[in-house]
Each structure stands twice: as structure tokens, then as C-alpha cells.
Design a protein around this motif. Sequence first.
Motif, PDB file in Angstrom:
ATOM      1  N   LEU A   9      -0.826  37.990 -40.695  1.00  0.00           N
ATOM      2  CA  LEU A   9      -0.204  39.082 -41.438  1.00  0.00           C
ATOM      3  C   LEU A   9       1.210  38.666 -41.813  1.00  0.00           C
ATOM      4  N   GLU A  10       1.566  38.826 -43.083  1.00  0.00           N
ATOM      5  CA  GLU A  10       2.900  38.475 -43.555  1.00  0.00           C
ATOM      6  C   GLU A  10       3.431  39.598 -44.434  1.00  0.00           C
ATOM      7  N   VAL A  11       4.696  39.893 -44.284  1.00  0.00           N
ATOM      8  CA  VAL A  11       5.409  40.794 -45.183  1.00  0.00           C
ATOM      9  C   VAL A  11       6.715  40.087 -45.503  1.00  0.00           C
ATOM     10  N   ASN A  12       7.043  39.979 -46.797  1.00  0.00           N
ATOM     11  CA  ASN A  12       8.259  39.250 -47.155  1.00  0.00           C
ATOM     12  C   ASN A  12       8.852  39.735 -48.459  1.00  0.00           C
ATOM     13  N   THR A  13      10.082  39.307 -48.666  1.00  0.00           N
ATOM     14  CA  THR A  13      10.812  39.558 -49.887  1.00  0.00           C
ATOM     15  C   THR A  13      11.659  38.324 -50.159  1.00  0.00           C
ATOM     16  N   SER A  14      11.880  37.998 -51.440  1.00  0.00           N
ATOM     17  CA  SER A  14      12.657  36.809 -51.770  1.00  0.00           C
ATOM     18  C   SER A  14      13.159  36.896 -53.200  1.00  0.00           C
ATOM     19  N   THR A  15      14.454  36.923 -53.351  1.00  0.00           N
ATOM     20  CA  THR A  15      15.047  36.894 -54.684  1.00  0.00           C
ATOM     21  C   THR A  15      14.727  35.573 -55.368  1.00  0.00           C
ATOM     22  N   GLN A  16      14.726  34.481 -54.604  1.00  0.00           N
ATOM     23  CA  GLN A  16      14.498  33.163 -55.188  1.00  0.00           C
ATOM     24  C   GLN A  16      13.145  33.075 -55.893  1.00  0.00           C
ATOM     25  N   ILE A  17      12.105  33.666 -55.316  1.00  0.00           N
ATOM     26  CA  ILE A  17      10.787  33.604 -55.966  1.00  0.00           C
ATOM     27  C   ILE A  17      10.400  34.944 -56.601  1.00  0.00           C
ATOM     28  N   ASN A  18      11.416  35.719 -57.020  1.00  0.00           N
ATOM     29  CA  ASN A  18      11.189  36.926 -57.820  1.00  0.00           C
ATOM     30  C   ASN A  18      10.321  37.952 -57.095  1.00  0.00           C
ATOM     31  N   ARG A  19      10.371  37.998 -55.794  1.00  0.00           N
ATOM     32  CA  ARG A  19       9.502  38.885 -55.033  1.00  0.00           C
ATOM     33  C   ARG A  19      10.291  40.040 -54.435  1.00  0.00           C
ATOM     34  N   GLU A  20      10.048  41.232 -54.976  1.00  0.00           N
ATOM     35  CA  GLU A  20      10.655  42.431 -54.416  1.00  0.00           C
ATOM     36  C   GLU A  20      10.014  42.750 -53.074  1.00  0.00           C
ATOM     37  N   LEU A  21       8.674  42.664 -53.041  1.00  0.00           N
ATOM     38  CA  LEU A  21       7.953  42.889 -51.789  1.00  0.00           C
ATOM     39  C   LEU A  21       6.579  42.234 -51.880  1.00  0.00           C
ATOM     40  N   GLY A  22       6.194  41.560 -50.826  1.00  0.00           N
ATOM     41  CA  GLY A  22       4.872  40.943 -50.766  1.00  0.00           C
ATOM     42  C   GLY A  22       4.261  41.180 -49.398  1.00  0.00           C
ATOM     43  N   ALA A  23       2.961  41.389 -49.376  1.00  0.00           N
ATOM     44  CA  ALA A  23       2.238  41.572 -48.116  1.00  0.00           C
ATOM     45  C   ALA A  23       0.935  40.796 -48.207  1.00  0.00           C
ATOM     46  N   ARG A  24       0.674  39.959 -47.206  1.00  0.00           N
ATOM     47  CA  ARG A  24      -0.536  39.133 -47.183  1.00  0.00           C
ATOM     48  C   ARG A  24      -1.288  39.368 -45.886  1.00  0.00           C
ATOM     49  N   ARG A  65       3.509  40.251 -65.759  1.00  0.00           N
ATOM     50  CA  ARG A  65       3.116  41.122 -64.648  1.00  0.00           C
ATOM     51  C   ARG A  65       4.341  41.557 -63.857  1.00  0.00           C
ATOM     52  N   PHE A  66       4.297  42.810 -63.413  1.00  0.00           N
ATOM     53  CA  PHE A  66       5.312  43.329 -62.497  1.00  0.00           C
ATOM     54  C   PHE A  66       4.748  43.424 -61.084  1.00  0.00           C
ATOM     55  N   GLU A  67       3.428  43.441 -60.981  1.00  0.00           N
ATOM     56  CA  GLU A  67       2.756  43.431 -59.681  1.00  0.00           C
ATOM     57  C   GLU A  67       1.357  42.877 -59.863  1.00  0.00           C
ATOM     58  N   GLU A  68       0.810  42.358 -58.767  1.00  0.00           N
ATOM     59  CA  GLU A  68      -0.551  41.834 -58.823  1.00  0.00           C
ATOM     60  C   GLU A  68      -1.088  41.621 -57.422  1.00  0.00           C
ATOM     61  N   THR A  69      -2.409  41.472 -57.363  1.00  0.00           N
ATOM     62  CA  THR A  69      -3.093  41.138 -56.123  1.00  0.00           C
ATOM     63  C   THR A  69      -3.691  39.751 -56.290  1.00  0.00           C
ATOM     64  N   LEU A  70      -3.399  38.877 -55.349  1.00  0.00           N
ATOM     65  CA  LEU A  70      -3.825  37.481 -55.417  1.00  0.00           C
ATOM     66  C   LEU A  70      -4.717  37.140 -54.226  1.00  0.00           C
ATOM     67  N   ALA A  71      -5.898  36.621 -54.504  1.00  0.00           N
ATOM     68  CA  ALA A  71      -6.772  36.123 -53.445  1.00  0.00           C
ATOM     69  C   ALA A  71      -6.563  34.614 -53.356  1.00  0.00           C
ATOM     70  N   ASP A  72      -6.417  34.126 -52.135  1.00  0.00           N
ATOM     71  CA  ASP A  72      -6.191  32.697 -51.964  1.00  0.00           C
ATOM     72  C   ASP A  72      -6.922  32.178 -50.744  1.00  0.00           C
ATOM     73  N   HIS A  73      -6.973  30.871 -50.656  1.00  0.00           N
ATOM     74  CA  HIS A  73      -7.386  30.259 -49.401  1.00  0.00           C
ATOM     75  C   HIS A  73      -6.500  29.058 -49.136  1.00  0.00           C
ATOM     76  N   ARG A  74      -6.368  28.755 -47.836  1.00  0.00           N
ATOM     77  CA  ARG A  74      -5.467  27.704 -47.386  1.00  0.00           C
ATOM     78  C   ARG A  74      -6.177  26.832 -46.354  1.00  0.00           C
ATOM     79  N   LEU A  75      -5.948  25.551 -46.461  1.00  0.00           N
ATOM     80  CA  LEU A  75      -6.458  24.596 -45.480  1.00  0.00           C
ATOM     81  C   LEU A  75      -5.271  23.768 -45.019  1.00  0.00           C
ATOM     82  N   GLY A  76      -5.064  23.712 -43.726  1.00  0.00           N
ATOM     83  CA  GLY A  76      -3.923  22.968 -43.210  1.00  0.00           C
ATOM     84  C   GLY A  76      -4.280  22.215 -41.955  1.00  0.00           C
ATOM     85  N   SER A  77      -3.523  21.171 -41.701  1.00  0.00           N
ATOM     86  CA  SER A  77      -3.677  20.430 -40.452  1.00  0.00           C
ATOM     87  C   SER A  77      -2.293  20.060 -39.946  1.00  0.00           C
ATOM     88  N   ALA A  78      -2.205  19.913 -38.639  1.00  0.00           N
ATOM     89  CA  ALA A  78      -0.921  19.567 -38.029  1.00  0.00           C
ATOM     90  C   ALA A  78      -1.158  18.738 -36.778  1.00  0.00           C
TER      91      ALA A  78
END
Length: 169
Positions: A9-24, A65-78
Motif C-alpha cells: 500500500l502506498e500513498v504519496n504526493t510529489s511536486t516533481q512528478i506533478n502528483r497532487e495525490l496518488g494511492a497504489r 488528464r487531470f486524474e487517472e487510474t493506472l494498472a501496472d505490474h512490477r518484477l524486481g530482484s535484490a
Amino acid sequence: RHWSAGVDLEVNTSTQINRELGARTAAALEWSLFPYEQANRRQFVVQYQLGLTQVRYEEETIFERFEETLADHRLGSAYETRQPWGDVSFTAGWTNYLDDWSRYALALRTDFGIRLFRGLQLNAGGGYEVIRNQVYLPAQDLTDEEILVQQRALATGFEYNFRVGLSYR
């Protein structure tokens, strides 16, 4: 001993990436080469996430767009190891939006710290990222000041960095 499942779960905001509010919200599945009892000393993990992000932008994007819903997937290794002489980590990650496979990002990073003597450590690291998913770019041009102080992200196809420093504890 090697598998886990969870929710990210993520909630964030960032002026740098034009994000007033994001929730994932994302479902995650992770596999670890080493048993989890060893995770504080060494680990090699592979994780897959399937997520949904709701975004409200500060300004209209290049995709109108002023708002949108984005479906994504991520694969990572560490891979990480902590030893008496220091620590090392290598990470790799791939992300892409499900509605458009041409919108993706691929990142590689490494960090290490070598203990020079008790309390003093030399740290270094670097990374490289291929960026093809900048859906957040504002439609209007940036001012010279925003560019100069890196207040806003610019359209780019890649990013790299290198850092070195000392830390004392």
C-alpha cells in the motif's frame, strides 16, 4: 521457508512528478533463495506485484488528464549481504502499465559500504534507469527556475547516478 505473499500500500504526493495525490494497492508474491531466518545477514529475493494506482495530478498532463487510474505490474530482484567488513546490495526492477506495454521502466542499482575501522565506513553506489513511462509530465512548459532547481521532472529516456561518501557512527 522461501515463499511469502502480501499487499503493498502506498500513498504519496510529489511536486516533481506533478502528483497532487496518488494511492497504489498491489498484491505481491515473493520468493527468497535463503530462508527468511537469514534475512538480516543475507538475502536474494524475487518479487512480483500486480497493482492499481489512482492518481490526481496538480496540472493537466501531456495526455490531457487531470486524474487517472493506472494498472501496472512490477518484477524486481535484490541481493543483499551484511558482513563484518561491510555490506553490498544489487537490485533490478521492471515496471510497466498493463494498458500500454510501451510504457515501462527498467532500473539497475548497486550500493556498497566498506568498514574502514570501527565507526567509519566508505559508501558508494550507482544506478541506471531506462524510462519510458512518464505519463505524469505536465502539458505546459516548465520555467527556467523549475528546471534549474529540479523542481519538476523533464521528459527523458534515461537516468543515471553515482555517489560516494563517508559515514561515521
